[in-house]
Design a protein around this motif. Structure first.
Motif, mmCIF file in Angstrom:
data_model
loop_
_atom_site.group_PDB
_atom_site.id
_atom_site.type_symbol
_atom_site.label_atom_id
_atom_site.label_comp_id
_atom_site.label_asym_id
_atom_site.label_seq_id
_atom_site.Cartn_x
_atom_site.Cartn_y
_atom_site.Cartn_z
ATOM 1 N N GLY A 176 0.796 -1.226 0.000
ATOM 2 C CA GLY A 176 0.000 0.000 0.000
ATOM 3 C C GLY A 176 0.831 1.279 0.000
ATOM 4 O O GLY A 176 0.302 2.361 -0.238
ATOM 5 N N ARG A 177 2.120 1.168 0.322
ATOM 6 C CA ARG A 177 2.967 2.372 0.353
ATOM 7 C C ARG A 177 3.871 2.378 -0.863
ATOM 8 O O ARG A 177 4.523 1.387 -1.167
ATOM 9 C CB ARG A 177 3.835 2.364 1.625
ATOM 10 N N SER A 178 3.943 3.512 -1.541
ATOM 11 C CA SER A 178 4.768 3.541 -2.748
ATOM 12 C C SER A 178 6.222 3.799 -2.383
ATOM 13 O O SER A 178 6.553 4.190 -1.266
ATOM 14 C CB SER A 178 4.244 4.592 -3.726
ATOM 15 N N ILE A 179 7.062 3.567 -3.348
ATOM 16 C CA ILE A 179 8.507 3.731 -3.170
ATOM 17 C C ILE A 179 8.837 5.212 -2.907
ATOM 18 O O ILE A 179 8.226 6.094 -3.498
ATOM 19 C CB ILE A 179 9.205 3.177 -4.432
ATOM 20 N N ASP A 180 9.747 5.483 -1.991
ATOM 21 C CA ASP A 180 10.211 6.855 -1.734
ATOM 22 C C ASP A 180 11.656 6.997 -2.203
ATOM 23 O O ASP A 180 12.495 6.159 -1.879
ATOM 24 C CB ASP A 180 10.134 7.169 -0.225
ATOM 25 N N ARG A 181 11.919 8.065 -2.933
ATOM 26 C CA ARG A 181 13.248 8.211 -3.537
ATOM 27 C C ARG A 181 14.107 9.245 -2.813
ATOM 28 O O ARG A 181 13.593 10.128 -2.154
ATOM 29 C CB ARG A 181 13.108 8.570 -5.027
ATOM 30 N N ASN A 182 15.404 9.053 -2.964
ATOM 31 C CA ASN A 182 16.402 9.939 -2.357
ATOM 32 C C ASN A 182 16.180 10.124 -0.851
ATOM 33 O O ASN A 182 16.000 11.232 -0.358
ATOM 34 C CB ASN A 182 16.426 11.286 -3.081
ATOM 35 N N MET A 183 16.193 9.026 -0.143
ATOM 36 C CA MET A 183 15.902 9.015 1.284
ATOM 37 C C MET A 183 17.167 8.758 2.110
ATOM 38 O O MET A 183 18.174 8.259 1.609
ATOM 39 C CB MET A 183 14.898 7.900 1.603
ATOM 40 N N THR A 184 17.054 9.102 3.389
ATOM 41 C CA THR A 184 18.106 8.759 4.354
ATOM 42 C C THR A 184 17.457 7.935 5.467
ATOM 43 O O THR A 184 16.362 8.263 5.937
ATOM 44 C CB THR A 184 18.742 10.029 4.949
ATOM 45 N N ILE A 185 18.147 6.856 5.850
ATOM 46 C CA ILE A 185 17.669 6.040 6.981
ATOM 47 C C ILE A 185 18.755 6.051 8.051
ATOM 48 O O ILE A 185 19.922 5.758 7.761
ATOM 49 C CB ILE A 185 17.410 4.574 6.555
ATOM 50 N N LEU A 186 18.380 6.405 9.263
ATOM 51 C CA LEU A 186 19.342 6.337 10.371
ATOM 52 C C LEU A 186 19.115 5.044 11.154
ATOM 53 O O LEU A 186 17.980 4.675 11.455
ATOM 54 C CB LEU A 186 19.180 7.534 11.314
ATOM 55 N N ILE A 187 20.206 4.382 11.469
ATOM 56 C CA ILE A 187 20.142 3.126 12.226
ATOM 57 C C ILE A 187 20.920 3.307 13.519
ATOM 58 O O ILE A 187 22.120 3.586 13.517
ATOM 59 C CB ILE A 187 20.709 1.956 11.400
ATOM 60 N N HIS A 188 20.224 3.146 14.599
ATOM 61 C CA HIS A 188 20.783 3.354 15.936
ATOM 62 C C HIS A 188 21.726 2.213 16.308
ATOM 63 O O HIS A 188 21.573 1.091 15.828
ATOM 64 C CB HIS A 188 19.619 3.423 16.926
#
Ligand SMILES: [Zn+2]
Length: 447
Positions: free
Chosen positions: A18-30
């Protein structure tokens, strides 16, 4: 010392159709291994003491979940014909020795790592010897090595002469004996109970025996009651319609493999008051059936009985799966890795198979192998989607798997619980790959 990771410039597929792809993203991992932040590159400030990994437009999605594996073997075809004396000798004099158990454990660890390096961050292992699966799970949890999240079942529960008995199963011939066997497995630390309601292809001696009923409804119901009492699930090996009916009436949580359904069965799947969550899911394992069922025996080296049993089981399983999709029954994804021609590194083939043989599209198949599988296993609060607070179980690919599912055959990075595997490496079994490649090239898309 770094306090976390930042995946920069990536395209995010959330594992939710149900959620579309998001481009040029940043993910932070603790550093605790959890997803801390997800946002547009311009909105996320990367803390100085985080290690930044520039993914330069690559694709990130949740780690894959394989809901049906065995770790004891690697998918090379079994050439050993079923000879009971030989089997008994091999079991007692080779496998069940100190050396044998050590060799087995090393092999299981290698198979788990092969899966992990191919992008499978969670595996549900449904039938192993000597509780070696429990030991491996505990070593991973204790951080003795970086491995996949494991859910383990220990031994099968079966009946006298039943599937997997006596070497791979605890045998019981009444509800009370079955209940005792649940307690034995629980005492040894399993996460779920695996039962064999019908025979199986691997140990059937005559055509039709694979789906023959073995357990009674009373036995299944008692096992489910005992397991559900302490909140653990029951997975049922079933390879015929009548077997599915007995298993569902008894209250199992998943039907493994599955078979063609009738109206009563469809309703029981969707509304099963005895199941832990009030419904039962089906986990087909197409890849385990297809090569044996459809390829020429000159290629597979299987005998005619195995081939015919495989064909019966595969055709019925596929029919059941198509009915499940039509009737909105919950579907998980498993491969039965360890069986002949099913390796631990090619779950993408199962997904490819689903796309070719059913009405599911690529996004829906991706959701089944991540989010849905997590729900079926009861771990959706921990993993299965890319969301803040969930475990950082992530895979990275150069190509977009939504365009072509084969992108999953080549993951460039894997993260499990925040542990980064920067250059995953998988040892492939060339003879199996070559054989399977011929299957897929010759099969056309039905939809
Ligand atoms: Zn299996």
């Amino acid at each position: 010392m770094k306090r976390g990771y930042a995946f920069k410039s990536c395209n995010v597929i959330y594992g939710d159709a149900g959620r579309s792809i998001d481009r040029n993203m940043t993910i932070l991992i603790h550093e605790k291994g959890l997803i801390e932040k997800i946002g547009k590159a311009s909105d996320v400030v990367i803390p100085e003491d985080y290690e930044t990994i520039d993914l330069a437009g690559e694709y990130v999605m949740p780690g894959l979940i394989n809901a049906h594996v065995h770790l004891f073997a690697d998918g090379k075809p079994f050439t050993l014909s079923v000879n009971e004396r030989l089997l008994k000798f091999a079991f007692h004099h080779i496998l069940d020795t100190k050396l044998g158990r050590n060799v087995l454990k090393k092999r299981m660890k290698r198979n788990a790592l092969t899966a992990l390096h191919s992008g499978v961050t969670t595996m549900r292992s449904v039938g192993e010897f000597f509780y070696t699966d429990v030991k491996l799970r505990d070593e991973i949890k204790a951080n003795q090595f970086v491995g996949p999240n494991l859910q383990v079942s220990g031994y099968f529960l079966s009946v006298t002469g039943g599937h997997g008995a006596p070497y791979l199963a605890l045998v019981g011939d009444s509800p009370w004996e079955a209940r005792r066997n649940v307690r034995i497995n629980v005492k040894n630390g399993v996460d779920l109970i695996k039962i064999c309601v019908t025979g199986g292809v691997t140990d059937a001696k005559t055509v039709g025996e694979a789906g023959r009923l073995q357990m009674t409804e009373e036995e299944v119901a008692t096992i489910c009651e005992e397991a559900h009492k302490i909140g653990i699930r029951v997975a049922a090996h079933v390879e015929s319609t009548e077997g599915v009916r007995i298993a569902l009436k008894g209250g199992v949580d998943t039907i493994e493999h599955g078979a063609e359904m009738d109206e009563e069965i469809i309703q029981l799947y969707k509304n099963n008051p005895k199941a832990l969550k009030g419904y039962t899911a089906v986990i087909p394992t197409l890849q385990a059936g297809y090569p044996s069922a459809k390829l020429d025996t000159s290629l597979t080296k299987l005998n005619a009985t195995i081939k015919e049993n495989s064909r019966l089981v595969y055709d019925s399983m596929l029919k059941g799966l198509q009915q499940a999709i039509e009737h909105d029954i919950k579907i998980g994804v498993g491969t039965d890795a360890a069986m002949s021609f099913v390796t631990h590194y090619d779950i993408w083939r199962e997904l490819d198979h689903l796309i070719r043989q059913t009405k599911l599209n690529t996004a829906q198949v991706i959701e089944r192998v991540t989010k849905s599988n997590a729900e079926i296993l009861g771990i959706d609060h921990l993993t299965g989607t890319i969301d803040i607070g969930k475990q950082a179980d992530l895979i990275v690919m150069k190509h977009n798997p939504l365009d072509n599912i084969k992108a999953l055959s080549n993951v460039t990075m894997v993260m499990v619980n925040g542990n980064l595997i920067q250059t995953p490496s998988v040892t492939r079994i060339q003879e199996v790959d070559e054989l399977l490649d011929t299957v897929w090239d010759s099969t056309s898309y039905e939809y």
